[in-house]
Design a protein around this motif. Sequence first.
Motif, PDB file in Angstrom:
ATOM      1  N   GLN A  50      43.465 -23.172  -2.348  1.00 11.42           N
ATOM      2  CA  GLN A  50      44.366 -22.106  -1.894  1.00 11.42           C
ATOM      3  C   GLN A  50      45.207 -21.524  -3.027  1.00 11.42           C
ATOM      4  OE1 GLN A  50      46.485 -23.755   1.485  1.00 11.42           O
ATOM      5  NE2 GLN A  50      44.691 -23.558   2.787  1.00 11.42           N
ATOM      6  N   SER A  51      44.549 -21.295  -4.157  1.00 10.63           N
ATOM      7  CA  SER A  51      45.216 -20.665  -5.299  1.00 10.63           C
ATOM      8  C   SER A  51      45.578 -19.227  -4.953  1.00 10.63           C
ATOM      9  CB  SER A  51      44.294 -20.672  -6.520  1.00 10.63           C
ATOM     10  OG  SER A  51      44.048 -21.985  -6.942  1.00 10.63           O
ATOM     11  N   PRO A  52      46.617 -18.697  -5.586  1.00  5.52           N
ATOM     12  CA  PRO A  52      46.986 -17.299  -5.351  1.00  5.52           C
ATOM     13  C   PRO A  52      45.844 -16.350  -5.758  1.00  5.52           C
ATOM     14  CG  PRO A  52      48.674 -18.438  -6.647  1.00  5.52           C
ATOM     15  CD  PRO A  52      47.509 -19.359  -6.529  1.00  5.52           C
ATOM     16  N   HIS A  54      45.814 -13.639  -7.419  1.00  4.88           N
ATOM     17  CA  HIS A  54      45.804 -13.181  -8.818  1.00  4.88           C
ATOM     18  C   HIS A  54      45.176 -14.227  -9.740  1.00  4.88           C
ATOM     19  CE1 HIS A  54      49.623 -15.457  -9.051  1.00  4.88           C
ATOM     20  NE2 HIS A  54      49.386 -15.529 -10.341  1.00  4.88           N
ATOM     21  N   LYS A  55      45.324 -15.497  -9.429  1.00  6.15           N
ATOM     22  CA  LYS A  55      44.694 -16.554 -10.236  1.00  6.15           C
ATOM     23  C   LYS A  55      43.172 -16.510 -10.074  1.00  6.15           C
ATOM     24  CE  LYS A  55      48.220 -18.948 -11.887  1.00  6.15           C
ATOM     25  NZ  LYS A  55      48.503 -19.084 -13.281  1.00  6.15           N
TER      26      LYS A  55
END
Length: 92
Positions: A50-52, A54-55
């Motif tokens: 669940q990385s952002p 933008h990452k």
Amino acid sequence: AKFGVDISGGMKLYQAVGCDKCGNSGYKGRIGIYEVLPMFPEIQELIYSQSPAHKIYEETIKLGMITLKQDGVVKILRGETTLEEIIRVTSE
């Protein structure tokens, strides 16, 4: 119809030229520009954790994904569309 404007190194940029057949738009038909997110293992892991967004996007660029604007530039250089049209459809 279109005409080429010679810029540096023999490249040409095209400008839309209207006529009665195209309603003076300079365009006939449609051409898509695409941004495809390949499911690399690195991307899959970022999604699972669940990385952002933008990452995830930054990682896809590092892995060589072609962005919507980059695909548009390729089509500009091929004479398939114009800079003005790509700016119009990719502006946020």
